[in-house]
Write a protein that holds these residues in place. Structure first.
Motif, short mmCIF file in Angstrom:
data_model
loop_
_atom_site.label_atom_id
_atom_site.label_comp_id
_atom_site.label_asym_id
_atom_site.label_seq_id
_atom_site.Cartn_x
_atom_site.Cartn_y
_atom_site.Cartn_z
N ILE A 58 27.10 37.38 36.37
CA ILE A 58 26.20 38.53 36.28
C ILE A 58 24.81 38.10 35.83
CG2 ILE A 58 25.82 40.75 35.15
CD1 ILE A 58 28.82 41.05 34.91
N THR A 59 24.72 37.10 34.97
CA THR A 59 23.42 36.62 34.51
C THR A 59 22.63 36.00 35.65
OG1 THR A 59 24.35 36.25 32.31
CG2 THR A 59 22.25 35.20 32.79
N VAL A 60 23.28 35.23 36.50
CA VAL A 60 22.59 34.66 37.67
C VAL A 60 22.18 35.79 38.61
CG1 VAL A 60 22.81 33.17 39.69
CG2 VAL A 60 23.74 32.43 37.49
N ASP A 61 23.06 36.78 38.80
CA ASP A 61 22.72 37.92 39.65
C ASP A 61 21.52 38.68 39.09
OD1 ASP A 61 24.72 37.45 41.46
OD2 ASP A 61 26.07 39.01 40.72
N SER A 62 21.39 38.73 37.79
CA SER A 62 20.23 39.37 37.19
C SER A 62 18.97 38.56 37.47
CB SER A 62 20.43 39.51 35.67
OG SER A 62 19.30 40.08 35.07
N ALA A 63 19.09 37.25 37.45
CA ALA A 63 17.93 36.38 37.71
C ALA A 63 17.43 36.50 39.15
CB ALA A 63 18.30 34.93 37.40
N THR A 64 18.34 36.75 40.10
CA THR A 64 17.95 36.89 41.50
C THR A 64 17.62 38.33 41.87
OG1 THR A 64 20.22 37.26 42.26
CG2 THR A 64 19.44 34.96 42.18
N LEU A 65 17.88 39.28 40.97
CA LEU A 65 17.80 40.73 41.18
C LEU A 65 18.93 41.26 42.06
CD1 LEU A 65 14.03 41.77 41.38
CD2 LEU A 65 15.52 41.54 39.40
#
Length: 304
Positions: free
Chosen positions: A126-133
């Protein structure tokens, strides 16, 4: 099989799904089939098969409660309001650790950098998904299903402080906003105690200490995953399930050092472009789309 069994336990009156990714789809359907109230922190099932889930919930006369911070806040803002009077739903996003960077500045991003979220403590995916939007794009699709609006009525605004969790604009151009501390205690508690509100273990928000709240438009050019989610949502059918599957493979490959940060969006674009229109009207159709999305993602990675 264990998750399916757990979701349908006779003694449970509410099932809280905090799984990550597509693995949460079938336990969600199992909980609904058993007539359970379902609190959803796992957004991917609604992204993959929102219509299927909501239709089954209606047939079983049960409810899906949004537990994820921003959809939960939106749900609270809409309580008691006429849905026909809603003009826009606005999700806030922190912008992740790379807010303000250009593509040229993101070519050498490492997993450790991507996992350094500015405001929330979340799992790696989820943190990586947040970084990519991508995470926010998934919330756009989720909100369109949960609240019965066209996907283009759901907007995203960058809000670095993460104090305002969602806003709703009504036909008269007024807005309601949900403000609260950056702590998942609040949405979890509201979902579990709904329709009542009870005392929270957290202290109240000190607005004088917050001092200011800032907002900015998302950078869709340098963070293309957000626009991919809008595109998948407009296409409907199995497109969101394909996009989700490809993204799961891409994020795992990035965290494993197989691909670069910018390759995540490239893989997602390839999978979405490879997808043919088809309805997501059965679990079998969604499963097949999930398999195809993963195959296309691995195909892209294998060509590097």
């Amino acid at each position: 099989n264990g998750l399916l069994e757990l979701a349908g336990l006779a003694d449970a009156d509410i099932v809280l799904n905090a799984l990550v990714g597509a693995i949460g789809l079938e336990p969600t359907l199992a909980a609904i089939e058993a007539g359970k109230l379902v609190a959803m922190a796992n957004k991917e099932p609604l992204v993959m098969a929102g219509g299927l889930i909501l239709d089954q919930a209606a047939s079983k006369r049960t409810t899906i409660l949004p537990l994820d911070s921003e959809p939960n806040a939106m749900w609270q803002c809409l309580k008691g309001e006429e849905r026909a009077e809603v003009r826009r739903l606005i999700l806030t996003a922190s912008g992740g650790p790379f807010f303000g960077r250009t593509l040229a500045q993101m070519g050498d991003i490492t997993p450790a950098q991507a996992l350094n979220h500015p405001t929330w403590e979340m799992g790696a995916k989820i943190t990586v998904d947040s970084a990519t939007l991508m995470n926010k794009g998934f919330e756009v699709i989720e909100a369109s299903w949960l609240f019965g609006v066209n996907i283009d009525q759901v907007e995203v605004v960058i809000h670095r402080e993460s104090i305002v969790h969602s806003l709703v604009e009504f036909a008269d151009a007024t807005m309601l906003a949900h403000l609260g501390k950056t702590d998942m205690i609040l949405p979890i508690q509201y979902a579990l105690t709904h329709p009542q509100r009870r005392a929270s273990p957290l202290q109240g928000l000190d607005l004088a200490q917050v001092a200011r709240l800032s907002f900015a438009a998302p950078d869709r050019e340098n963070f293309p995953c957000l626009e991919l989610c809008y595109e998948a949502g407009r296409r409907g059918g199995v497109a969101p399930a394909v996009l989700n599957a490809a993204n799961e493979v891409a994020v795992a490959a990035f965290l494993g050092g197989e691909i670069g940060f910018l390759d995540i969006a490239a893989i997602n674009r390839f999978a979405l472009d490879s997808c043919s229109p088809a309805p997501a009207d059965s679990l079998a159709a969604v499963r097949a789309a999930d398999v195809s999305g993963r195959q296309w993602a691995r195909q892209w990675i294998g060509r590097r």
